[in-house]
Motif scaffolding. Structure first.
Motif, PDB file in Angstrom:
ATOM      1  N   TYR A 206       0.651  -1.286  -0.083  1.00  0.00           N
ATOM      2  CA  TYR A 206      -0.049  -0.145   0.050  1.00  0.00           C
ATOM      3  C   TYR A 206       0.714   1.071   0.141  1.00  0.00           C
ATOM      4  N   PRO A 207       0.442   2.286  -0.616  1.00  0.00           N
ATOM      5  CA  PRO A 207       1.233   3.572  -0.748  1.00  0.00           C
ATOM      6  C   PRO A 207       1.782   4.095   0.646  1.00  0.00           C
ATOM      7  N   VAL A 208       2.729   4.575   0.782  1.00  0.00           N
ATOM      8  CA  VAL A 208       3.144   5.273   1.872  1.00  0.00           C
ATOM      9  C   VAL A 208       3.948   6.670   1.329  1.00  0.00           C
ATOM     10  N   ASP A 209       3.501   6.853   0.421  1.00  0.00           N
ATOM     11  CA  ASP A 209       4.369   8.232  -0.195  1.00  0.00           C
ATOM     12  C   ASP A 209       5.623   8.089  -0.332  1.00  0.00           C
ATOM     13  N   VAL A 288       3.536 -19.960  -9.286  1.00  0.00           N
ATOM     14  CA  VAL A 288       2.448 -20.741  -9.165  1.00  0.00           C
ATOM     15  C   VAL A 288       1.647 -20.025  -7.917  1.00  0.00           C
ATOM     16  N   THR A 289       2.033 -19.099  -6.985  1.00  0.00           N
ATOM     17  CA  THR A 289       1.604 -18.634  -6.275  1.00  0.00           C
ATOM     18  C   THR A 289       1.238 -17.129  -6.002  1.00  0.00           C
ATOM     19  N   LEU A 290       2.210 -16.331  -6.893  1.00  0.00           N
ATOM     20  CA  LEU A 290       1.833 -14.759  -6.782  1.00  0.00           C
ATOM     21  C   LEU A 290       0.676 -14.231  -7.585  1.00  0.00           C
ATOM     22  N   PRO A 291       0.558 -14.713  -8.757  1.00  0.00           N
ATOM     23  CA  PRO A 291      -0.841 -14.355  -9.505  1.00  0.00           C
ATOM     24  C   PRO A 291      -2.022 -14.546  -8.733  1.00  0.00           C
ATOM     25  N   TRP A 292      -2.160 -15.642  -7.955  1.00  0.00           N
ATOM     26  CA  TRP A 292      -3.509 -15.962  -7.319  1.00  0.00           C
ATOM     27  C   TRP A 292      -3.476 -15.358  -6.108  1.00  0.00           C
ATOM     28  N   LEU A 293      -2.322 -14.735  -5.549  1.00  0.00           N
ATOM     29  CA  LEU A 293      -2.416 -14.189  -4.290  1.00  0.00           C
ATOM     30  C   LEU A 293      -2.927 -12.694  -4.592  1.00  0.00           C
ATOM     31  N   LEU A 294      -2.418 -12.101  -5.525  1.00  0.00           N
ATOM     32  CA  LEU A 294      -2.990 -10.941  -6.157  1.00  0.00           C
ATOM     33  C   LEU A 294      -4.538 -10.977  -6.514  1.00  0.00           C
ATOM     34  N   TRP A 295      -4.963 -11.961  -7.079  1.00  0.00           N
ATOM     35  CA  TRP A 295      -6.321 -11.988  -7.327  1.00  0.00           C
ATOM     36  C   TRP A 295      -7.077 -11.956  -5.814  1.00  0.00           C
ATOM     37  N   TYR A 296      -6.487 -12.810  -4.870  1.00  0.00           N
ATOM     38  CA  TYR A 296      -7.290 -12.987  -3.650  1.00  0.00           C
ATOM     39  C   TYR A 296      -7.023 -11.578  -2.814  1.00  0.00           C
ATOM     40  N   LYS A 297      -6.112 -10.893  -2.905  1.00  0.00           N
ATOM     41  CA  LYS A 297      -5.734  -9.683  -2.092  1.00  0.00           C
ATOM     42  C   LYS A 297      -6.008  -8.312  -2.990  1.00  0.00           C
ATOM     43  N   ARG A 298      -6.849  -8.568  -4.246  1.00  0.00           N
ATOM     44  CA  ARG A 298      -6.778  -7.243  -4.785  1.00  0.00           C
ATOM     45  C   ARG A 298      -7.404  -6.226  -4.486  1.00  0.00           C
ATOM     46  N   GLU A 299      -8.483  -6.008  -3.513  1.00  0.00           N
ATOM     47  CA  GLU A 299      -9.018  -5.119  -2.848  1.00  0.00           C
ATOM     48  C   GLU A 299      -8.010  -4.473  -2.146  1.00  0.00           C
ATOM     49  N   GLN A 300      -7.402  -4.997  -1.120  1.00  0.00           N
ATOM     50  CA  GLN A 300      -6.386  -4.524  -0.198  1.00  0.00           C
ATOM     51  C   GLN A 300      -5.375  -3.800  -0.923  1.00  0.00           C
ATOM     52  N   LYS A 301      -4.756  -4.387  -2.164  1.00  0.00           N
ATOM     53  CA  LYS A 301      -3.774  -4.140  -2.775  1.00  0.00           C
ATOM     54  C   LYS A 301      -3.720  -3.174  -3.773  1.00  0.00           C
ATOM     55  N   GLN A 302      -5.421  -2.524  -3.941  1.00  0.00           N
ATOM     56  CA  GLN A 302      -5.910  -1.985  -4.943  1.00  0.00           C
ATOM     57  C   GLN A 302      -5.086  -0.746  -5.637  1.00  0.00           C
ATOM     58  N   GLU A 303      -4.611   0.270  -4.768  1.00  0.00           N
ATOM     59  CA  GLU A 303      -4.072   1.313  -4.951  1.00  0.00           C
ATOM     60  C   GLU A 303      -2.641   0.868  -5.766  1.00  0.00           C
ATOM     61  N   LYS A 304      -1.933   0.177  -5.244  1.00  0.00           N
ATOM     62  CA  LYS A 304      -0.601  -0.282  -6.007  1.00  0.00           C
ATOM     63  C   LYS A 304      -0.608  -1.049  -7.052  1.00  0.00           C
ATOM     64  N   LEU A 305      -1.774  -2.119  -7.066  1.00  0.00           N
ATOM     65  CA  LEU A 305      -1.977  -2.632  -8.456  1.00  0.00           C
ATOM     66  C   LEU A 305      -2.266  -1.852  -9.416  1.00  0.00           C
ATOM     67  N   LEU A 306      -3.143  -0.692  -9.189  1.00  0.00           N
ATOM     68  CA  LEU A 306      -3.531   0.276 -10.300  1.00  0.00           C
ATOM     69  C   LEU A 306      -2.164   1.045 -10.656  1.00  0.00           C
ATOM     70  N   ARG A 369       1.930 -13.723   7.209  1.00  0.00           N
ATOM     71  CA  ARG A 369       2.741 -12.768   6.464  1.00  0.00           C
ATOM     72  C   ARG A 369       1.737 -11.706   5.766  1.00  0.00           C
ATOM     73  N   GLY A 370       2.421 -11.035   4.877  1.00  0.00           N
ATOM     74  CA  GLY A 370       1.647  -9.934   4.050  1.00  0.00           C
ATOM     75  C   GLY A 370       1.823  -8.497   4.541  1.00  0.00           C
ATOM     76  N   GLU A 371       1.663  -7.466   4.083  1.00  0.00           N
ATOM     77  CA  GLU A 371       2.090  -6.142   4.431  1.00  0.00           C
ATOM     78  C   GLU A 371       1.178  -5.824   6.110  1.00  0.00           C
ATOM     79  N   TYR A 372       0.234  -6.668   6.069  1.00  0.00           N
ATOM     80  CA  TYR A 372      -0.619  -6.297   7.504  1.00  0.00           C
ATOM     81  C   TYR A 372      -0.563  -7.642   8.372  1.00  0.00           C
ATOM     82  N   ARG A 373       0.308  -8.378   7.689  1.00  0.00           N
ATOM     83  CA  ARG A 373       0.559  -9.804   8.669  1.00  0.00           C
ATOM     84  C   ARG A 373      -0.945 -10.591   8.667  1.00  0.00           C
ATOM     85  N   ASP A 374      -1.688 -10.322   7.800  1.00  0.00           N
ATOM     86  CA  ASP A 374      -3.083 -11.004   8.000  1.00  0.00           C
ATOM     87  C   ASP A 374      -3.214 -12.239   6.806  1.00  0.00           C
TER      88      ASP A 374
END
Ligand code: NZQ
Ligand code: ZN
Length: 388
Positions: A206-209, A288-306, A369-374
């Protein structure tokens, strides 16, 4: 931008013909143990170059460190360190040899009962002594040549775990792009994907400027896109592409782009479990993990994905949900263009069964794991179920 400290004392010696500089880099009176893998360095001339550069030094050797270095093998190397009164280590290889050497450097001087505790109990941060070591890098991928991490496997226990400490930075690393000429395409592909995922683990949160870190991460990602096909070219190999490939991999994980920003590392955590359980190569486990993790976390990671889609993958559609879809698809397509599969089913693995087994394993490790450890063991299972 978050507060941070940055420290990286590793001296980099970069360029064709650099291996001969070893004679000045290694202390003249040192008793050196050269560590290497399964023998690629004997076929491609690197072994001879090292032996030649150190012909006036006292040089011992230990070969046979396997990919995903095994604790039992490293304990044999430690016996040789003690028997020969070694006081300097030289890793000649890829991430596995370098990580193994990092463990040997700490465990050789460790006074405790069981050296595996250094890895499994996170004891490394309390350890003050390690044998000094240098590196001759032969496989650009992990960034281990310029960082203070090490990933060790323990096949007897079915574990693959990492540890880190400031005392395991290499004293120096020699990066000669010509040593990559003997790499099979599959290893180059693995290296490009591993480095790419290292960048995304530190960027796609997520963005931190943190404008500097974001722009640097994007520069490294764009570099990989720009050089990937040229790097895969083998007949003849392209020196310029190989030089950029080598340097981008070190920059992807020397933690400069990771300062002052949130970091994810869930893909790596899940990937390590996949390697421990099914033997996938490190980069294969990530893809085999990353693209699926991004689908799964697409809302939380929305700003950086865009932002990633717009700036790196040229996905500029105004409808945000569509841009995110196309961005994740473009990432997977890039991996495919390198010959890298992105599904468990490509390896004949059943995603449902894998998900259950990985969940059990990660639950035992209290995975978070994850940026929110969630991202928990249950999330890991949900992500892997999609990998088909
Ligand atoms: O063993 P040899 O015969 O040398 O062959 C190796 C090995 O089979 C071969 N190879 C290396 N250089 C070559 C070559 N073949 C021909 N020509 C050359 N110039 O490549 C094979 C794979 O080597 P390996 O060292 O296992 O690969 P890599 O560099 O990808 O390292 C993977 C390990 O690093 C860990 C991984 O988990 C895995 O254990 N990682 C370490 C990290 C760190 N320390 O920061 C971060 C990474 O995320 C990663 O987890
Ligand atoms: Zn990695």
């Amino acid at each position: 931008m978050n507060n941070f400290q940055f420290y990286n004392p590793t001296r980099i010696i970069f360029g064709a013909g650099s291996i001969e500089k070893l004679k000045k880099l290694v202390p003249r009176k040192a008793r050196i143990l050269m560590l290497y893998g399964g023998g690629s360095i004997k076929k491609n001339g690197v072994y001879m170059q090292v032996a030649d550069a150190l012909r006036k030094h006292e040089l011992f050797e230990f070969g046979g460190i396997e990919p995903n270095p095994d604790y039992a093998t490293l304990m044999k190397a430690i016996k040789s360190v003690k028997k020969n009164n070694i006081d300097f280590l030289l890793a000649v290889g890829g991430g596995s040899v370098i990580d193994g050497t990092k463990f040997i450097s700490v465990a050789s001087l460790y006074q405790g009962q069981d050296p595996w505790d250094i890895v499994s109990q996170g004891l490394a941060s309390g350890i003050k002594k390690a044998l000094p070591f240098g590196v001759v890098l032969t496989l650009p991928a992990t960034g281990s040549e310029m960082n203070h991490n090490s990933v060790i496997s323990n096949r007897d226990k079915g574990q693959k775990l990492s540890f880190g400490s400031e005392i395991i930075f290499p004293k120096f690393s020699i990066l000669d792009p010509k040593v990559t000429y003997s790499l099979p395409k599959e290893q180059i592909r693995n290296g490009l994907v591993d480095a790419y995922v290292h960048i995304l683990e530190q960027y796609l949160t997520y963005p931190v400027d943190a404008v500097v870190q974001d722009r640097q991460a994007e520069a490294l990602l764009l570099t990989i896109h720009e050089i990937a096909q040229r790097t895969l070219q083998t007949d003849p190999p392209d020196y310029g592409a190989r030089a950029n490939y080598m340097w981008v991999c070190s920059n992807a994980l020397n933690y400069l782009i990771g300062v002052g920003v949130p970091q994810d590392w869930a893909t790596h955590g899940i990937g390590h479990a996949l390697t421990a359980l099914y033997g996938l190569a490190h980069a294969e486990s990530l893809a085999v993990t990353l693209p699926w993790l991004l689908w799964y976390k697409r809302e939380q990671k929305q700003e950086k994905l865009l932002q990633y889609g717009y700036r790196v993958l040229d996905q500029k559609m105004q409808k945000y949900s569509e841009r995110i879809d196309r961005t994740i698809e473009a990432l997977a397509a890039f991996f495919h263009s390198l010959g890298m599969p992105t599904t468990l089913t490509s390896y004949g693995l059943d995603p449902d069964q894998v998900a259950d087994e990985v969940q059990t394993k990660l639950e035992a490790e209290n995975f978070a794991r994850g940026e929110y450890r969630d991202v928990t063991a249950a999330d890991a299972a949900a992500i892997l179920r999609m990998s088909r």
